[in-house]
Design a protein around this motif. Structure first.
Motif, PDB file in Angstrom:
ATOM      1  N   THR A 203      -6.405  -0.005  -8.782  1.00 42.70           N
ATOM      2  CA  THR A 203      -5.826  -1.087  -7.977  1.00 42.70           C
ATOM      3  C   THR A 203      -6.786  -1.493  -6.861  1.00 42.70           C
ATOM      4  O   THR A 203      -6.993  -2.682  -6.601  1.00 42.70           O
ATOM      5  CB  THR A 203      -4.460  -0.665  -7.399  1.00 42.70           C
ATOM      6  OG1 THR A 203      -3.584  -0.356  -8.485  1.00 42.70           O
ATOM      7  CG2 THR A 203      -3.855  -1.747  -6.536  1.00 42.70           C
TER       8      THR A 203
ATOM      9  N   LEU B 270      -7.578   6.605  -0.289  1.00 36.53           N
ATOM     10  CA  LEU B 270      -6.794   6.768  -1.522  1.00 36.53           C
ATOM     11  C   LEU B 270      -5.989   8.061  -1.551  1.00 36.53           C
ATOM     12  O   LEU B 270      -5.229   8.281  -2.494  1.00 36.53           O
ATOM     13  CB  LEU B 270      -7.721   6.720  -2.738  1.00 36.53           C
ATOM     14  CG  LEU B 270      -8.397   5.382  -3.000  1.00 36.53           C
ATOM     15  CD1 LEU B 270      -9.479   5.528  -4.057  1.00 36.53           C
ATOM     16  CD2 LEU B 270      -7.375   4.334  -3.396  1.00 36.53           C
TER      17      LEU B 270
ATOM     18  N   GLU C 242       1.893   1.927  -3.481  1.00 39.60           N
ATOM     19  CA  GLU C 242       0.775   2.505  -4.223  1.00 39.60           C
ATOM     20  C   GLU C 242       0.620   3.995  -3.917  1.00 39.60           C
ATOM     21  O   GLU C 242       0.467   4.809  -4.827  1.00 39.60           O
ATOM     22  CB  GLU C 242      -0.525   1.769  -3.890  1.00 39.60           C
ATOM     23  CG  GLU C 242      -0.567   0.346  -4.374  1.00 39.60           C
ATOM     24  CD  GLU C 242      -1.729  -0.439  -3.788  1.00 39.60           C
ATOM     25  OE1 GLU C 242      -2.646   0.164  -3.167  1.00 39.60           O
ATOM     26  OE2 GLU C 242      -1.728  -1.673  -3.932  1.00 39.60           O
ATOM     27  N   LEU C 243       0.653   4.352  -2.624  1.00 40.41           N
ATOM     28  CA  LEU C 243       0.454   5.745  -2.237  1.00 40.41           C
ATOM     29  C   LEU C 243       1.576   6.656  -2.729  1.00 40.41           C
ATOM     30  O   LEU C 243       1.339   7.807  -3.098  1.00 40.41           O
ATOM     31  CB  LEU C 243       0.326   5.870  -0.714  1.00 40.41           C
ATOM     32  CG  LEU C 243      -0.977   5.359  -0.119  1.00 40.41           C
ATOM     33  CD1 LEU C 243      -0.888   5.336   1.396  1.00 40.41           C
ATOM     34  CD2 LEU C 243      -2.149   6.210  -0.571  1.00 40.41           C
TER      35      LEU C 243
ATOM     36  N   ARG D 138       0.834  -1.219   0.000  1.00 42.18           N
ATOM     37  CA  ARG D 138       0.000   0.000   0.000  1.00 42.18           C
ATOM     38  C   ARG D 138       0.863   1.262   0.000  1.00 42.18           C
ATOM     39  O   ARG D 138       0.529   2.239  -0.658  1.00 42.18           O
ATOM     40  CB  ARG D 138      -0.911  -0.032   1.220  1.00 42.18           C
ATOM     41  CG  ARG D 138      -1.783   1.196   1.310  1.00 42.18           C
ATOM     42  CD  ARG D 138      -3.096   0.927   1.921  1.00 42.18           C
ATOM     43  NE  ARG D 138      -3.643   2.097   2.566  1.00 42.18           N
ATOM     44  CZ  ARG D 138      -4.062   3.183   1.946  1.00 42.18           C
ATOM     45  NH1 ARG D 138      -3.982   3.282   0.646  1.00 42.18           N
ATOM     46  NH2 ARG D 138      -4.555   4.203   2.618  1.00 42.18           N
TER      47      ARG D 138
ATOM     48  N   ARG E 275      -4.255   4.241  -8.272  1.00 40.43           N
ATOM     49  CA  ARG E 275      -4.605   3.772  -6.920  1.00 40.43           C
ATOM     50  C   ARG E 275      -6.057   3.305  -6.882  1.00 40.43           C
ATOM     51  O   ARG E 275      -6.384   2.280  -6.286  1.00 40.43           O
ATOM     52  CB  ARG E 275      -4.365   4.880  -5.882  1.00 40.43           C
ATOM     53  CG  ARG E 275      -2.914   5.192  -5.632  1.00 40.43           C
ATOM     54  CD  ARG E 275      -2.695   6.059  -4.407  1.00 40.43           C
ATOM     55  NE  ARG E 275      -3.401   7.314  -4.380  1.00 40.43           N
ATOM     56  CZ  ARG E 275      -2.928   8.479  -4.840  1.00 40.43           C
ATOM     57  NH1 ARG E 275      -1.717   8.541  -5.376  1.00 40.43           N
ATOM     58  NH2 ARG E 275      -3.640   9.578  -4.749  1.00 40.43           N
TER      59      ARG E 275
END
Length: 194
Positions: free
Chosen positions: A157, A178, A145-146, A142, A154
């Motif tokens: 996903t 998100l 992703e961030l 995560r 994001r």
């Protein structure tokens, strides 16, 4: 209210199989509770008293700063473990809140009961370690992703990982999760089709 430990048994066996006696003792320390929606189970500053297992419902862990701005960190779904895990395992004050988003049926156990079994049975301690390691791997994914993905990536996903989430979670919490402004989240909803 019912106490269905079969789901917990199956999740534990997938993480690390326990023998019959270990499993019976492990399952015996869990107690069911039923909680309404929008109940804060753990407050920032309090030490997490319980490890939870979700039988039904949806919860979130979130951070709130001094200005009451919130950041949703984690969602807990049916048949997953929940609570503020770092506070529980270290038995130190939580920096986060744990809140039900829907009416929830949970199993919970205390640190004392779980710690006793981990000391008694190395296999239970190993199962907990493997479970926490899996959660850490998810947190690291995560973070990537961030820090590396665009808002649209994001969002895509998240929808691939949890396609049902748009029907379960209020959009303001998804936007927070998100790290997207709520207005931009609405634009993403209209733009992205999966």
């Amino acid at each position: 209210m019912y106490h269905d430990s079969e789901a917990l048994r199956q999740v534990v066996q997938r993480i690390h199989p326990l023998n019959k006696q270990e499993m019976e003792e492990f399952l015996s320390i869990w107690r069911p509770i039923e909680v309404k929606r929008k109940v804060i189970l753990t407050t920032s500053g309090d030490t997490e008293k319980y490890l939870y297992f979700v039988l039904e419902g949806l919860q979130r862990v979130y951070y709130a700063d001094d200005l009451d701005r919130e950041a949703t960190l984690v969602f807990n779904y049916t048949h997953s473990f929940g609570g503020v895990i770092d506070s529980f395992l270290f038995q130190q004050p939580s920096r986060y809140y744990y809140e039900t988003l829907t009416p929830s049926i949970l199993l919970r156990t205390t640190f004392t009961d779980l710690d006793h079994l981990m000391l008694k049975y190395p296999s239970i301690e190993r199962m907990i370690r493997l479970g926490v390691s899996g959660a850490l791997a998810g947190v690291l994914e995560r973070l990537v992703e961030l820090q590396s993905f665009s808002a649209e990536d994001r969002f895509r996903t998240l929808l691939k990982r949890s396609p049902h989430i748009l029907q379960l979670v209020p959009h303001k919490y998804l936007a927070s999760y998100l790290r997207v402004d709520p207005t931009n989240f609405s634009k993403l909803l209209n733009k992205v089709r999966i």
